[in-house]
Write a protein that holds these residues in place. Sequence first.
Motif, PDB file in Angstrom:
ATOM      1  N   ASP A 105     -21.604  27.628 -41.830  1.00 44.90           N
ATOM      2  CA  ASP A 105     -20.713  26.494 -41.683  1.00 44.90           C
ATOM      3  C   ASP A 105     -21.299  25.486 -40.706  1.00 44.90           C
ATOM      4  O   ASP A 105     -21.754  25.844 -39.622  1.00 44.90           O
ATOM      5  N   THR A 106     -21.304  24.216 -41.106  1.00 37.24           N
ATOM      6  CA  THR A 106     -21.914  23.163 -40.282  1.00 37.24           C
ATOM      7  C   THR A 106     -21.276  23.078 -38.907  1.00 37.24           C
ATOM      8  O   THR A 106     -21.966  22.941 -37.890  1.00 37.24           O
ATOM      9  N   PHE A 107     -19.961  23.169 -38.866  1.00 37.59           N
ATOM     10  CA  PHE A 107     -19.275  23.097 -37.580  1.00 37.59           C
ATOM     11  C   PHE A 107     -19.634  24.283 -36.704  1.00 37.59           C
ATOM     12  O   PHE A 107     -19.880  24.130 -35.505  1.00 37.59           O
ATOM     13  N   GLN A 108     -19.687  25.483 -37.291  1.00 39.95           N
ATOM     14  CA  GLN A 108     -20.051  26.667 -36.519  1.00 39.95           C
ATOM     15  C   GLN A 108     -21.470  26.557 -35.972  1.00 39.95           C
ATOM     16  O   GLN A 108     -21.737  26.933 -34.829  1.00 39.95           O
ATOM     17  N   LEU A 109     -22.384  26.045 -36.800  1.00 39.86           N
ATOM     18  CA  LEU A 109     -23.757  25.869 -36.354  1.00 39.86           C
ATOM     19  C   LEU A 109     -23.833  24.901 -35.174  1.00 39.86           C
ATOM     20  O   LEU A 109     -24.530  25.146 -34.189  1.00 39.86           O
ATOM     21  N   ALA A 110     -23.123  23.788 -35.286  1.00 38.40           N
ATOM     22  CA  ALA A 110     -23.135  22.796 -34.209  1.00 38.40           C
ATOM     23  C   ALA A 110     -22.547  23.381 -32.931  1.00 38.40           C
ATOM     24  O   ALA A 110     -23.064  23.149 -31.829  1.00 38.40           O
ATOM     25  N   GLU A 111     -21.480  24.144 -33.080  1.00 37.90           N
ATOM     26  CA  GLU A 111     -20.839  24.765 -31.922  1.00 37.90           C
ATOM     27  C   GLU A 111     -21.772  25.788 -31.274  1.00 37.90           C
ATOM     28  O   GLU A 111     -21.897  25.852 -30.043  1.00 37.90           O
ATOM     29  N   PHE A 112     -22.433  26.583 -32.110  1.00 34.67           N
ATOM     30  CA  PHE A 112     -23.372  27.578 -31.577  1.00 34.67           C
ATOM     31  C   PHE A 112     -24.535  26.893 -30.879  1.00 34.67           C
ATOM     32  O   PHE A 112     -24.972  27.329 -29.809  1.00 34.67           O
TER      33      PHE A 112
ATOM     34  N   ASP B  18     -35.164  16.857 -23.418  1.00 32.52           N
ATOM     35  CA  ASP B  18     -33.953  16.527 -24.167  1.00 32.52           C
ATOM     36  C   ASP B  18     -34.302  16.116 -25.595  1.00 32.52           C
ATOM     37  O   ASP B  18     -33.622  16.509 -26.553  1.00 32.52           O
ATOM     38  N   ASP B  19     -35.392  15.355 -25.749  1.00 34.27           N
ATOM     39  CA  ASP B  19     -35.836  14.959 -27.094  1.00 34.27           C
ATOM     40  C   ASP B  19     -36.243  16.185 -27.913  1.00 34.27           C
ATOM     41  O   ASP B  19     -35.962  16.274 -29.110  1.00 34.27           O
ATOM     42  N   ALA B  20     -36.934  17.131 -27.258  1.00 29.22           N
ATOM     43  CA  ALA B  20     -37.386  18.335 -27.955  1.00 29.22           C
ATOM     44  C   ALA B  20     -36.203  19.161 -28.435  1.00 29.22           C
ATOM     45  O   ALA B  20     -36.204  19.699 -29.551  1.00 29.22           O
ATOM     46  N   VAL B  21     -35.191  19.285 -27.596  1.00 30.45           N
ATOM     47  CA  VAL B  21     -34.000  20.053 -27.968  1.00 30.45           C
ATOM     48  C   VAL B  21     -33.269  19.361 -29.126  1.00 30.45           C
ATOM     49  O   VAL B  21     -32.776  20.015 -30.047  1.00 30.45           O
ATOM     50  N   GLN B  22     -33.228  18.034 -29.103  1.00 27.86           N
ATOM     51  CA  GLN B  22     -32.599  17.296 -30.200  1.00 27.86           C
ATOM     52  C   GLN B  22     -33.367  17.508 -31.502  1.00 27.86           C
ATOM     53  O   GLN B  22     -32.768  17.669 -32.569  1.00 27.86           O
ATOM     54  N   GLU B  23     -34.697  17.552 -31.414  1.00 22.72           N
ATOM     55  CA  GLU B  23     -35.510  17.811 -32.603  1.00 22.72           C
ATOM     56  C   GLU B  23     -35.237  19.224 -33.136  1.00 22.72           C
ATOM     57  O   GLU B  23     -35.198  19.437 -34.357  1.00 22.72           O
ATOM     58  N   ALA B  24     -35.058  20.181 -32.228  1.00 23.64           N
ATOM     59  CA  ALA B  24     -34.727  21.540 -32.651  1.00 23.64           C
ATOM     60  C   ALA B  24     -33.401  21.551 -33.415  1.00 23.64           C
ATOM     61  O   ALA B  24     -33.252  22.286 -34.405  1.00 23.64           O
TER      62      ALA B  24
ATOM     63  N   SER C 156     -23.707  25.827 -27.455  1.00 25.58           N
ATOM     64  CA  SER C 156     -23.651  26.961 -26.508  1.00 25.58           C
ATOM     65  C   SER C 156     -25.052  27.347 -26.050  1.00 25.58           C
ATOM     66  O   SER C 156     -25.231  27.894 -24.955  1.00 25.58           O
ATOM     67  N   GLN C 157     -26.068  27.091 -26.902  1.00 24.79           N
ATOM     68  CA  GLN C 157     -27.454  27.441 -26.578  1.00 24.79           C
ATOM     69  C   GLN C 157     -28.214  26.301 -25.912  1.00 24.79           C
ATOM     70  O   GLN C 157     -29.323  26.503 -25.411  1.00 24.79           O
ATOM     71  N   ARG C 158     -27.641  25.121 -25.911  1.00 24.08           N
ATOM     72  CA  ARG C 158     -28.360  23.937 -25.435  1.00 24.08           C
ATOM     73  C   ARG C 158     -28.876  24.066 -24.003  1.00 24.08           C
ATOM     74  O   ARG C 158     -30.034  23.706 -23.718  1.00 24.08           O
ATOM     75  N   PRO C 159     -28.076  24.554 -23.028  1.00 14.15           N
ATOM     76  CA  PRO C 159     -28.623  24.697 -21.670  1.00 14.15           C
ATOM     77  C   PRO C 159     -29.870  25.577 -21.615  1.00 14.15           C
ATOM     78  O   PRO C 159     -30.838  25.263 -20.920  1.00 14.15           O
ATOM     79  N   HIS C 160     -29.842  26.685 -22.370  1.00  9.55           N
ATOM     80  CA  HIS C 160     -31.009  27.578 -22.412  1.00  9.55           C
ATOM     81  C   HIS C 160     -32.209  26.868 -23.036  1.00  9.55           C
ATOM     82  O   HIS C 160     -33.329  26.938 -22.516  1.00  9.55           O
ATOM     83  N   LEU C 161     -31.995  26.183 -24.142  1.00 12.12           N
ATOM     84  CA  LEU C 161     -33.093  25.497 -24.828  1.00 12.12           C
ATOM     85  C   LEU C 161     -33.658  24.374 -23.965  1.00 12.12           C
ATOM     86  O   LEU C 161     -34.878  24.150 -23.934  1.00 12.12           O
ATOM     87  N   LEU C 162     -32.786  23.679 -23.249  1.00 12.05           N
ATOM     88  CA  LEU C 162     -33.250  22.615 -22.359  1.00 12.05           C
ATOM     89  C   LEU C 162     -34.083  23.195 -21.225  1.00 12.05           C
ATOM     90  O   LEU C 162     -35.095  22.610 -20.810  1.00 12.05           O
ATOM     91  N   ALA C 163     -33.687  24.377 -20.731  1.00  9.35           N
ATOM     92  CA  ALA C 163     -34.459  25.040 -19.677  1.00  9.35           C
ATOM     93  C   ALA C 163     -35.851  25.414 -20.186  1.00  9.35           C
ATOM     94  O   ALA C 163     -36.857  25.240 -19.498  1.00  9.35           O
TER      95      ALA C 163
ATOM     96  N   THR D 168     -35.015  29.335 -29.928  1.00 10.76           N
ATOM     97  CA  THR D 168     -35.976  29.329 -28.823  1.00 10.76           C
ATOM     98  C   THR D 168     -37.388  29.110 -29.342  1.00 10.76           C
ATOM     99  O   THR D 168     -38.152  28.313 -28.789  1.00 10.76           O
ATOM    100  N   THR D 169     -37.745  29.814 -30.412  1.00 10.16           N
ATOM    101  CA  THR D 169     -39.100  29.660 -30.939  1.00 10.16           C
ATOM    102  C   THR D 169     -39.304  28.292 -31.582  1.00 10.16           C
ATOM    103  O   THR D 169     -40.399  27.724 -31.489  1.00 10.16           O
ATOM    104  N   VAL D 170     -38.287  27.748 -32.223  1.00 10.05           N
ATOM    105  CA  VAL D 170     -38.398  26.399 -32.787  1.00 10.05           C
ATOM    106  C   VAL D 170     -38.607  25.377 -31.675  1.00 10.05           C
ATOM    107  O   VAL D 170     -39.451  24.481 -31.774  1.00 10.05           O
ATOM    108  N   THR D 171     -37.837  25.525 -30.598  1.00  9.10           N
ATOM    109  CA  THR D 171     -38.011  24.627 -29.453  1.00  9.10           C
ATOM    110  C   THR D 171     -39.421  24.762 -28.883  1.00  9.10           C
ATOM    111  O   THR D 171     -40.051  23.766 -28.509  1.00  9.10           O
TER     112      THR D 171
END
Length: 296
Positions: A3-10, A33-39, A13-20, A59-62
């Motif tokens: 589900d698109t909404f579930q994916l966006a919500e998930f 921030d650009d890299a995380v947006q591309e992910a 939740s992972q964005r702080p980790h991916l940004l780190a 994580t690996t995509v980022t």
Amino acid sequence: MTDTFQLAEFFQSQRPHLLAVAYRMLGSLAEADDAVQEAYLRLNRSDVAEVENLAGWLTTVTGRVCLDVLRARRNHGEEDLDGPAGVEAAEAAERDALADPELAAELSDSVGLALLVVMDTLSPAERLAFVLHDMFAVPFEDIAPIVGKSTAAVRQLASRSRRRVRGQGEETDADRTRQREVVTAFMAASRGGDFAGLLKLLDPDVVLRADPTAARLGAAVEVRGATDVAEQFSGRAQAAQLALVEGSAAMVWAVAGQPRVVFDFVVVAGRIAGIEMLADAGLLRELEVVLVGVGG
């Protein structure tokens, strides 16, 4: 999770980790921030219905996105950092550009300028291996496809990077000594069934992973959290030996002096953040393993 909404919500939740992850790779909050947006864009373009570990996939995509950025920098002769004053000014502007200024400030404070300067001397592949494995406990077999190298080669990249990062000051020997102390204490607590002692040595978010060979022998593929990891080791390690694997303290089960299983530790700030259980015979043959006696 299709589900698109579930994916966006998930993803949020992972964005702080991916940004780190991205910030430690790139040393730039705006680029991170650009890299995380591309992910996120790649997530939306991909069929992830069969992905078992979506957090690991992200994580690996980022990491792949960041690797492309680092390689582009090298190709264009760009420098990561232009000196302390320039970095401070750039980071101040970047914080304003990010949607979460508090998170941006936290990231900036958590990675010292000295570390970023030293990491800038690493090749893109070395930097990726060091950041994903040593800072975020991503297993080498997951990193290998990103850089197009064998698992053993990625271990060498991470080991070389670790030596260069730690070699920036006079703490190299102290760091190695501290890691050996932590691993030795872990072995002793494991043998003695000292559950509380194991918990003190484990990071709350520690991850224990087994390679496919170890999994076929009955090991859990992945265990997360200090309590669950401590339960895996409490009362065990009776036949384990202390060893140096690529120069770092590890725990080994050997038969007639030949390693059959290696427990490779990632120690961060005096605590164990990751443990890899390696049993693949081909990989073990490629590793530099020096048995140093029975720990404890």
